[in-house]
Every structure is written in C-alpha cells, then in structure tokens.
Design a protein around this motif. Structure first.
Motif, PDB file in Angstrom:
ATOM      1  N   ILE A  91       1.458   6.670   0.329  1.00  0.00           N
ATOM      2  CA  ILE A  91       0.707   5.838  -0.629  1.00  0.00           C
ATOM      3  C   ILE A  91      -0.717   6.360  -0.761  1.00  0.00           C
ATOM      4  CG2 ILE A  91      -0.258   3.535  -1.026  1.00  0.00           C
ATOM      5  CD1 ILE A  91       2.338   2.424   0.311  1.00  0.00           C
ATOM      6  N   ILE A  92      -1.348   6.699   0.367  1.00  0.00           N
ATOM      7  CA  ILE A  92      -2.707   7.252   0.334  1.00  0.00           C
ATOM      8  C   ILE A  92      -2.721   8.516  -0.524  1.00  0.00           C
ATOM      9  CG2 ILE A  92      -4.501   8.370   1.722  1.00  0.00           C
ATOM     10  CD1 ILE A  92      -3.547   6.444   4.055  1.00  0.00           C
ATOM     11  N   HIS A  93      -1.755   9.371  -0.319  1.00  0.00           N
ATOM     12  CA  HIS A  93      -1.701  10.644  -1.054  1.00  0.00           C
ATOM     13  C   HIS A  93      -1.499  10.439  -2.553  1.00  0.00           C
ATOM     14  CE1 HIS A  93      -0.946  14.871  -1.777  1.00  0.00           C
ATOM     15  NE2 HIS A  93       0.185  14.563  -2.397  1.00  0.00           N
ATOM     16  N   TYR A  94      -0.556   9.589  -2.931  1.00  0.00           N
ATOM     17  CA  TYR A  94      -0.209   9.438  -4.345  1.00  0.00           C
ATOM     18  C   TYR A  94      -1.062   8.415  -5.097  1.00  0.00           C
ATOM     19  CZ  TYR A  94       3.736  12.512  -3.628  1.00  0.00           C
ATOM     20  OH  TYR A  94       4.506  13.617  -3.348  1.00  0.00           O
ATOM     21  N   LYS A  95      -1.536   7.386  -4.400  1.00  0.00           N
ATOM     22  CA  LYS A  95      -2.324   6.344  -5.065  1.00  0.00           C
ATOM     23  C   LYS A  95      -3.826   6.486  -4.824  1.00  0.00           C
ATOM     24  CE  LYS A  95       1.164   3.784  -6.579  1.00  0.00           C
ATOM     25  NZ  LYS A  95       1.368   3.369  -7.938  1.00  0.00           N
ATOM     26  N   GLY A  96      -4.197   7.319  -3.851  1.00  0.00           N
ATOM     27  CA  GLY A  96      -5.619   7.530  -3.580  1.00  0.00           C
ATOM     28  C   GLY A  96      -6.169   6.665  -2.464  1.00  0.00           C
ATOM     29  N   GLN A  97      -5.441   5.631  -2.103  1.00  0.00           N
ATOM     30  CA  GLN A  97      -5.883   4.740  -1.030  1.00  0.00           C
ATOM     31  C   GLN A  97      -4.751   3.810  -0.641  1.00  0.00           C
ATOM     32  OE1 GLN A  97      -9.052   2.788  -3.281  1.00  0.00           O
ATOM     33  NE2 GLN A  97      -7.955   0.865  -3.103  1.00  0.00           N
ATOM     34  N   CYS A  98      -4.892   3.226   0.560  1.00  0.00           N
ATOM     35  CA  CYS A  98      -3.894   2.266   1.019  1.00  0.00           C
ATOM     36  C   CYS A  98      -4.523   1.347   2.051  1.00  0.00           C
ATOM     37  CB  CYS A  98      -2.701   3.000   1.640  1.00  0.00           C
ATOM     38  SG  CYS A  98      -1.398   1.910   2.256  1.00  0.00           S
ATOM     39  N   THR A  99      -4.207   0.072   1.960  1.00  0.00           N
ATOM     40  CA  THR A  99      -4.600  -0.872   3.005  1.00  0.00           C
ATOM     41  C   THR A  99      -3.671  -0.642   4.185  1.00  0.00           C
ATOM     42  OG1 THR A  99      -5.396  -2.517   1.425  1.00  0.00           O
ATOM     43  CG2 THR A  99      -4.804  -3.311   3.623  1.00  0.00           C
ATOM     44  N   VAL A 100      -4.246  -0.222   5.315  1.00  0.00           N
ATOM     45  CA  VAL A 100      -3.433   0.102   6.480  1.00  0.00           C
ATOM     46  C   VAL A 100      -3.427  -1.012   7.521  1.00  0.00           C
ATOM     47  CG1 VAL A 100      -3.676   2.585   6.164  1.00  0.00           C
ATOM     48  CG2 VAL A 100      -5.329   1.363   7.602  1.00  0.00           C
ATOM     49  N   LYS A 101      -4.370  -1.955   7.391  1.00  0.00           N
ATOM     50  CA  LYS A 101      -4.427  -3.087   8.319  1.00  0.00           C
ATOM     51  C   LYS A 101      -5.238  -4.188   7.660  1.00  0.00           C
ATOM     52  CE  LYS A 101      -3.242  -3.628  12.746  1.00  0.00           C
ATOM     53  NZ  LYS A 101      -1.886  -3.422  13.221  1.00  0.00           N
ATOM     54  N   SER A 102      -4.867  -5.424   7.924  1.00  0.00           N
ATOM     55  CA  SER A 102      -5.623  -6.583   7.451  1.00  0.00           C
ATOM     56  C   SER A 102      -5.898  -7.491   8.633  1.00  0.00           C
ATOM     57  CB  SER A 102      -4.827  -7.365   6.395  1.00  0.00           C
ATOM     58  OG  SER A 102      -4.627  -6.584   5.251  1.00  0.00           O
ATOM     59  N   GLY A 103      -7.008  -8.208   8.549  1.00  0.00           N
ATOM     60  CA  GLY A 103      -7.271  -9.153   9.625  1.00  0.00           C
ATOM     61  C   GLY A 103      -8.734  -9.430   9.827  1.00  0.00           C
ATOM     62  N   ASN A 104      -9.058  -9.793  11.042  1.00  0.00           N
ATOM     63  CA  ASN A 104     -10.388 -10.187  11.463  1.00  0.00           C
ATOM     64  C   ASN A 104     -11.357  -9.005  11.349  1.00  0.00           C
ATOM     65  OD1 ASN A 104     -12.468 -10.317  13.706  1.00  0.00           O
ATOM     66  ND2 ASN A 104     -11.718 -12.424  13.679  1.00  0.00           N
ATOM     67  N   PHE A 105     -12.521  -9.252  10.775  1.00  0.00           N
ATOM     68  CA  PHE A 105     -13.517  -8.206  10.558  1.00  0.00           C
ATOM     69  C   PHE A 105     -13.886  -7.506  11.863  1.00  0.00           C
ATOM     70  CE2 PHE A 105     -17.848  -6.613   9.822  1.00  0.00           C
ATOM     71  CZ  PHE A 105     -17.650  -5.895   8.665  1.00  0.00           C
ATOM     72  N   GLU A 106     -14.110  -8.292  12.905  1.00  0.00           N
ATOM     73  CA  GLU A 106     -14.515  -7.733  14.191  1.00  0.00           C
ATOM     74  C   GLU A 106     -13.424  -6.844  14.798  1.00  0.00           C
ATOM     75  OE1 GLU A 106     -15.083 -10.992  13.353  1.00  0.00           O
ATOM     76  OE2 GLU A 106     -17.227 -10.657  13.019  1.00  0.00           O
ATOM     77  N   LYS A 107     -12.173  -7.169  14.557  1.00  0.00           N
ATOM     78  CA  LYS A 107     -11.056  -6.361  15.055  1.00  0.00           C
ATOM     79  C   LYS A 107     -10.940  -5.044  14.291  1.00  0.00           C
ATOM     80  CE  LYS A 107      -6.027  -6.399  15.520  1.00  0.00           C
ATOM     81  NZ  LYS A 107      -4.800  -7.105  15.190  1.00  0.00           N
ATOM     82  N   LEU A 108     -11.279  -5.079  12.992  1.00  0.00           N
ATOM     83  CA  LEU A 108     -11.148  -3.892  12.153  1.00  0.00           C
ATOM     84  C   LEU A 108     -12.287  -2.894  12.335  1.00  0.00           C
ATOM     85  CD1 LEU A 108      -9.911  -5.512   8.808  1.00  0.00           C
ATOM     86  CD2 LEU A 108      -8.534  -4.467  10.625  1.00  0.00           C
ATOM     87  N   ILE A 109     -13.444  -3.350  12.780  1.00  0.00           N
ATOM     88  CA  ILE A 109     -14.602  -2.458  12.929  1.00  0.00           C
ATOM     89  C   ILE A 109     -14.299  -1.264  13.835  1.00  0.00           C
ATOM     90  CG2 ILE A 109     -16.958  -2.277  13.827  1.00  0.00           C
ATOM     91  CD1 ILE A 109     -17.455  -5.093  12.725  1.00  0.00           C
ATOM     92  N   PRO A 110     -13.800  -1.481  15.065  1.00  0.00           N
ATOM     93  CA  PRO A 110     -13.534  -0.313  15.915  1.00  0.00           C
ATOM     94  C   PRO A 110     -12.398   0.571  15.383  1.00  0.00           C
ATOM     95  CG  PRO A 110     -12.873  -2.343  17.030  1.00  0.00           C
ATOM     96  CD  PRO A 110     -13.585  -2.729  15.782  1.00  0.00           C
ATOM     97  N   MET A 111     -11.442  -0.015  14.670  1.00  0.00           N
ATOM     98  CA  MET A 111     -10.378   0.781  14.070  1.00  0.00           C
ATOM     99  C   MET A 111     -10.945   1.697  12.991  1.00  0.00           C
ATOM    100  SD  MET A 111      -7.201  -1.793  13.592  1.00  0.00           S
ATOM    101  CE  MET A 111      -6.365  -2.526  14.974  1.00  0.00           C
ATOM    102  N   ARG A 112     -11.802   1.144  12.146  1.00  0.00           N
ATOM    103  CA  ARG A 112     -12.425   1.956  11.096  1.00  0.00           C
ATOM    104  C   ARG A 112     -13.227   3.081  11.718  1.00  0.00           C
ATOM    105  NH1 ARG A 112     -17.306   2.973   9.239  1.00  0.00           N
ATOM    106  NH2 ARG A 112     -17.487   3.705   7.107  1.00  0.00           N
ATOM    107  N   GLN A 113     -14.001   2.769  12.730  1.00  0.00           N
ATOM    108  CA  GLN A 113     -14.836   3.778  13.378  1.00  0.00           C
ATOM    109  C   GLN A 113     -13.984   4.896  13.976  1.00  0.00           C
ATOM    110  OE1 GLN A 113     -18.267   3.763  13.197  1.00  0.00           O
ATOM    111  NE2 GLN A 113     -17.968   5.857  13.908  1.00  0.00           N
ATOM    112  N   ALA A 114     -12.892   4.522  14.634  1.00  0.00           N
ATOM    113  CA  ALA A 114     -12.005   5.516  15.246  1.00  0.00           C
ATOM    114  C   ALA A 114     -11.350   6.396  14.187  1.00  0.00           C
ATOM    115  CB  ALA A 114     -10.946   4.818  16.093  1.00  0.00           C
TER     116      ALA A 114
END
Length: 97
Positions: free
Chosen positions: A63-86
C-alpha cells in the motif's frame, strides 16, 4: 395585510452539536513511500517496531508503494511517539496524524 397579532412568534431552538475531537486514543502512525528503502527493509521494520505479522507488514508495504502512504498503527499518541522515532531512525519517513 397581516397584523402583528396574526403572526406566530419566532423562537430559537438550541440544538446541541457533538464535535469530534482528537483524543489521545485516535491518532494514526502513517508511513510514506520513498525511492530509497527496500521492500524487505520496510517489512522488517513494521514487524519489529509495530509488531505486525509478516502478512500485515507485506500488505502495508505494498500500500505504501502503490498509494504513497499507509496507516500502519493507530492508537494513543504517547504509544505512537517511540514507534515513529524508531521508524524514522531506520531512514523511513513516518508521521503521527
């Protein structure tokens, strides 16, 4: 001619409107396509960082390749911060929206 006594009074009715707000529980971690990273690198990153199954990681990568982007995870902002950074530390573009 209409007289004032024949007119119906106008009254305003208060209507309660619910507004959708971003709460700490409904943010999306979005990964963006680039021309640098390999499919395997993105797939392995999603498996390791987002705890995707191999099938889920492969689907998101396509999906990322063909659509340009994809939501890979949803949830709590604080939980997503370290995932984004990694993810970004591995050279992959990602944002929390």
């Amino acid at each position: 001619m209409t007289t004032i006594s024949n007119m119906r009074p106008f009254h305003e009715e208060e209507i309660e409107v619910l507004e959708l707000e971003k709460t700490s529980e409904n943010f999306d971690l979005v990964v963006f396509n680039d021309d640098v990273n390999t499919f395997d690198h993105v797939i392995n990153t999603l498996i390791e960082i987002c705890e995707h199954s191999s099938e889920q990681a492969e689907q998101c990568t396509l999906i990322i390749h063909y659509k340009g982007q994809c939501t890979v995870k949803s949830g709590n902002f604080e939980k997503l911060i370290p995932m984004r950074q990694a993810i970004c530390n591995r050279g992959i573009s990602a944002e929390i929206l």
